[in-house]
Enzyme design. Structure first.
Site, PDB file in Angstrom:
ATOM      1  N   ASP A  23      -3.368  18.653  15.489  1.00 48.98           N
ATOM      2  CA  ASP A  23      -3.339  19.014  16.908  1.00 48.98           C
ATOM      3  C   ASP A  23      -1.894  19.309  17.287  1.00 48.98           C
ATOM      4  O   ASP A  23      -0.984  18.552  16.932  1.00 48.98           O
ATOM      5  CB  ASP A  23      -3.890  17.873  17.756  1.00 48.98           C
ATOM      6  CG  ASP A  23      -4.061  18.290  19.204  1.00 48.98           C
ATOM      7  OD1 ASP A  23      -5.039  18.992  19.504  1.00 48.98           O
ATOM      8  OD2 ASP A  23      -3.199  17.917  20.028  1.00 48.98           O
ATOM      9  N   LEU A  24      -1.684  20.413  17.980  1.00 51.32           N
ATOM     10  CA  LEU A  24      -0.322  20.823  18.322  1.00 51.32           C
ATOM     11  C   LEU A  24       0.186  20.043  19.529  1.00 51.32           C
ATOM     12  O   LEU A  24      -0.510  19.935  20.545  1.00 51.32           O
ATOM     13  CB  LEU A  24      -0.290  22.328  18.613  1.00 51.32           C
ATOM     14  CG  LEU A  24      -0.764  23.245  17.485  1.00 51.32           C
ATOM     15  CD1 LEU A  24      -0.572  24.701  17.866  1.00 51.32           C
ATOM     16  CD2 LEU A  24      -0.013  22.930  16.190  1.00 51.32           C
TER      17      LEU A  24
ATOM     18  N   ASP B  77      -5.909  24.586  20.164  1.00 50.92           N
ATOM     19  CA  ASP B  77      -4.769  24.307  19.278  1.00 50.92           C
ATOM     20  C   ASP B  77      -5.158  23.317  18.190  1.00 50.92           C
ATOM     21  O   ASP B  77      -4.321  22.561  17.709  1.00 50.92           O
ATOM     22  CB  ASP B  77      -3.588  23.772  20.091  1.00 50.92           C
ATOM     23  CG  ASP B  77      -3.931  22.481  20.838  1.00 50.92           C
ATOM     24  OD1 ASP B  77      -5.127  22.189  20.975  1.00 50.92           O
ATOM     25  OD2 ASP B  77      -3.006  21.772  21.272  1.00 50.92           O
TER      26      ASP B  77
END
Length: 776
Positions: A390-391, A433
């Site tokens: 996960d960004l 994302d």
């Protein structure tokens, strides 16, 4: 005129005259039929047909002239010079060819006059060359005026014939021009013959000359008619074959006729498809050009069309569909190959398949492709690691720089992940994302740890926020198969659990799944579920903690504090369940419930006592927050100036303009706005400047150290001084000892809150002079 008639009737054999006329009728008809054929062709073939028409016309008019001369009924023997005779027919052929070129395709007036003149000159030259070829004991003289009028009639007839031919349609387009050509030629011949004077000259006698030329007439007529018939037959056959070839070339499919495994005939489409000339295909083996998908011969029996690959001369490879049919061609059994180009359709199908299995933005496999591969690997029993990524800061970058910049970041991340993984691994984007990696063929956890380190190192190098304001970080959760789970669903869950732990521990790190981690996540999810139903199940309640004057201890108001009594877990602290409520959105209905309950409770207190309610930053995202507050005041009957709304500086972080607008609407209702936890957020001074707050509350972290930390006391002194300069009351939170109370009093803090003055309680009882808390 009468001389011409007398010449025809009195000096010629009428049977041969009629035969000569018939020959030219056929010749002129052939002439215009061939001209019509030429107008239907492309320029190269038109010129070829013009030459054939000139041959038919020249031979026809020459034969007419020759037979008409042989029809002359004279007493003198005749013979002919072969050279001049051959020259005369060549003159006629060439003249007609030149006239056809001059007429052009449109047969306009000017070109028609030019063409008629050239044709008349050619026929006249042929006539007089033929007359010169006669060998007989006479001297030939001509009457020029009659000859001139005959030439004018011939020229006019041909010019009009060409012009009419260019304007008419149907059978008249052939018949009328042919009739005009017949009239002109007959008029020229017999007018010229009537204007010819033959003076006997014994010195020109040819001892080989004979008077009987019947056999010669038959031979000329036969040869001429045969030639005309052959020319016309060839024209019709060519038209038939050309039309058939045109029809074949007009199809969208490539066609080839096979006999004994060799190509006999093909159309232009197949040659163009293969990128070669048609003559290269004739006589070749189809296997040289086609490679079938099933490996069988093209003509082998099949229940459906064959699919084959062809490689063009330029190296491009195409996919085609080949259908085979048996036909009779040139009197023998053959096969017809119908070839259809499937390349565009196949590419479209591949594109559709690619889009169905890949993310359109990054080109990475999507959720469907990932799920298929994950389930396949689980069934196979192969050991692998599943990475959930996960960004970090992506939403902030997307909001600040726009969606185009966000898309560019996602593409950069996709390229980065491709670079650090192997070809056998799978990198997928499953939405937003969120990325997933399947690391195949691992021996133990160290392989997964090394990949996680490579990913973090690559992000650290390529996504440096100090150099690139659009840089993002990454948090990673890792689960191993089969060590951590025995099914695809459980493995996904465990990787997500590990990812949650990585984000909880500060982001930018990798966490590997363990059972304790799973237990904590399950507990959180149970809390999330129970929290959503807490209001309906009457598990929530309000406690009130007093706000007092530091000098004298008079109670100024109460702060409403939320409590959750879980049926199995007991009392759950607010610092645990409030963040969860904010994460899942449950804070919206809970916050509204707190507001209504607090206002209703405050109505039982003396009118100078206020109530303070905390408002979450999540609630500030509601466009109707001011309306909710107004409705709560109206329902309870509480005066707006008795309601204090406590906000933290975090409300300014997401959408500053929208938050300020909401704050102004709340203040316009008459409520008081309090800055809570002052000194712990971002840009505190700018926030005080942007909005006229009614009160400042010093965070308890400063108050708890005021007696033993000089810097904490200095900060309190500075905040109190700031409040005094802005005419804002300052409240000290977390006062728990008398020493702390005296210290904040000495620093000028007029109000305080803490356990020294009373802890949160369920009920408040009014006592003359001030209020005290019952409970604790």
């Amino acid at each position: 005129m009468f001389r011409v008639i007398e010449c025809i009737v009195g000096q010629h054999d009428l049977r041969l005259v009629l035969l000569a006329a018939l020959v030219w009728v056929l010749g002129s008809a052939a002439l215009f039929l061939l001209l019509k054929r030429s107008t239907d062709c492309v320029e190269t073939r038109r010129r070829q047909w013009l030459a054939v028409a000139a041959l038919a016309a020249g031979v026809g008019v020459w034969a007419t002239h020759f037979i008409a001369m042989l029809a002359y009924d004279g007493s003198m023997p005749l013979s002919f010079d072969p050279g001049l005779t051959a020259l005369s027919v060549a003159i006629a052929i060439f003249a007609f060819w030149a006239s056809f070129l001059a007429a052009g395709r449109d047969f306009a007036v000017g070109p028609s006059l030019m063409a008629g003149t050239l044709a008349a000159l050619g026929v006249a030259a042929m006539h007089f060359a033929g007359m010169a070829a006669i060998i007989t004991p006479v001297v030939v003289r001509y009457e020029a005026p009659a000859i001139g009028s005959a030439f004018a009639i011939l020229g006019a007839s041909f010019a009009l014939a060409f012009f009419v031919f260019g304007r008419l349609r149907g059978h008249a387009r052939i018949a009328l021009p042919a009739l005009l050509a017949v009239i002109g030629v007959v008029a020229l011949h017999f007018t010229a013959m009537s204007a010819t004077v033959l003076a006997p000259d014994p010195t020109r006698l040819d001892p080989t000359a004979v008077q009987g030329h019947g056999w010669l007439i038959v031979a000329i007529v036969g040869a001429t008619l045969s030639l005309i018939a052959l020319v016309l037959g060839g024209a019709f056959l060519d038209r038939l074959l050309t039309d058939l070839r045109g029809f074949a070339d007009a199809t969208l499919e490539g066609l080839a006729i096979l006999s004994r495994g060799r190509i006999l005939e093909t159309n232009g489409q197949l040659a163009a498809l293969l990128g070669v000339e048609p003559n290269e295909l004739i006589g070749s083996d189809p296997a040289r050009w086609f490679r079938t998908a099933d490996g069988a011969d093209l003509t082998a029996p099949r229940d459906r069309p064959a699919e084959a690959a062809i490689r063009r001369a330029d190296g491009e490879e195409l996919i085609v569909e080949v259908t085979t049919h048996a036909v009779e061609y040139r009197g023998r059994s053959c096969e017809v190959l119908a070839v259809r180009d499937l390349t565009a359709r196949k590419r479209a199908e591949l594109q559709v398949e690619h889009l169905a299995a890949h993310d359109a933005l990054t080109g990475l496999p999507n959720r469907a492709r990932f799920t298929t591969m994950l389930e396949g690997l689980v069934r196979s029993g192969e050991s692998f690691a599943l990475f959930a990524l996960d960004l970090d800061r992506f939403k902030a970058v997307n909001d600040l720089f726009g969606h185009a910049a966000g898309d560019a970041i996602l593409c950069r991340v996709a390229a980065l992940l491709r670079d650090v993984t192997r070809e056998v691994d799978l990198v997928a984007r499953i939405g937003g994302d969120e990325f997933l990696i399947i690391q195949r063929g691992i021996d133990d956890v160290r392989d997964a740890q090394m990949l996680a380190e490579r990913v973090l190192a690559a992000f650290g190098k390529e996504m440096d926020i100090t150099r690139d304001p659009m840089a993002v970080g990454v948090s990673i959760g890792v689960a191993l198969f089969p060590a951590d789970a025995g099914s695809a669903e459980a493995l996904r869950h465990n990787a997500d659990v590990a990812l949650y732990r990585a984000k909880e521990r500060g982001r930018g790190i990798a966490c590997f799944f363990d059972l304790e981690m799973d237990k904590l996540v399950r507990e959180r999810r149970e809390l999330e579920h129970d929290l959503r139903h807490a209001i309906a199940r009457r598990q929530l309640s309000l406690m009130f903690q007093p706000l007092v004057a530091t000098d004298g201890g008079r109670i100024m108001g109460y702060e409403a504090l939320l409590r959750w009594a879980h049926p199995t877990r007991g009392q759950i602290p607010p610092e645990i369940f409030v963040p969860i409520a904010e994460d899942i959105g449950a804070i919206i209905p809970i916050g509204e419930w707190v507001l209504r309950e607090a206002c209703a409770a405050a109505m039982q207190w003396p009118k100078h006592v206020s109530v303070a309610v905390n408002v979450s930053a999540v609630q500030f995202q509601l466009p109707n927050l001011a309306a909710i507050v107004e409705d709560a005041l109206f329902e309870s009957g509480l005066s707006a100036d008795r309601l204090e709304l406590e906000v933290t500086e975090s409300v300014m972080l997401r959408d500053r303009e929208s938050a300020l607008s909401t704050l102004h609407r709340l203040k316009a209702l008459g409520t008081r706005i309090v800055m809570d936890d002052f000194g712990t957020g971002y840009s505190s001074l700018s926030n005080l400047q942007a909005f006229p707050f009614d009160k400042i509350k010093i965070d308890r972290s400063f108050v708890s150290h005021v007696t033993d930390d000089a810097s904490a006391r200095s900060i309190i002194r500075a905040i109190v001084g700031l409040g005094r300069s802005l005419d804002l009351p300052v409240v000290a939170e977390g006062v728990e000892t008398e020493e702390q109370r005296l210290m904040v009093l000495e620093e000028g803090c007029p109000q305080a809150q803490g356990f020294l003055f009373g802890g949160p309680a369920e009920a408040v009882i009014g006592i003359p002079g001030f209020l005290r808390v019952v409970g604790g």
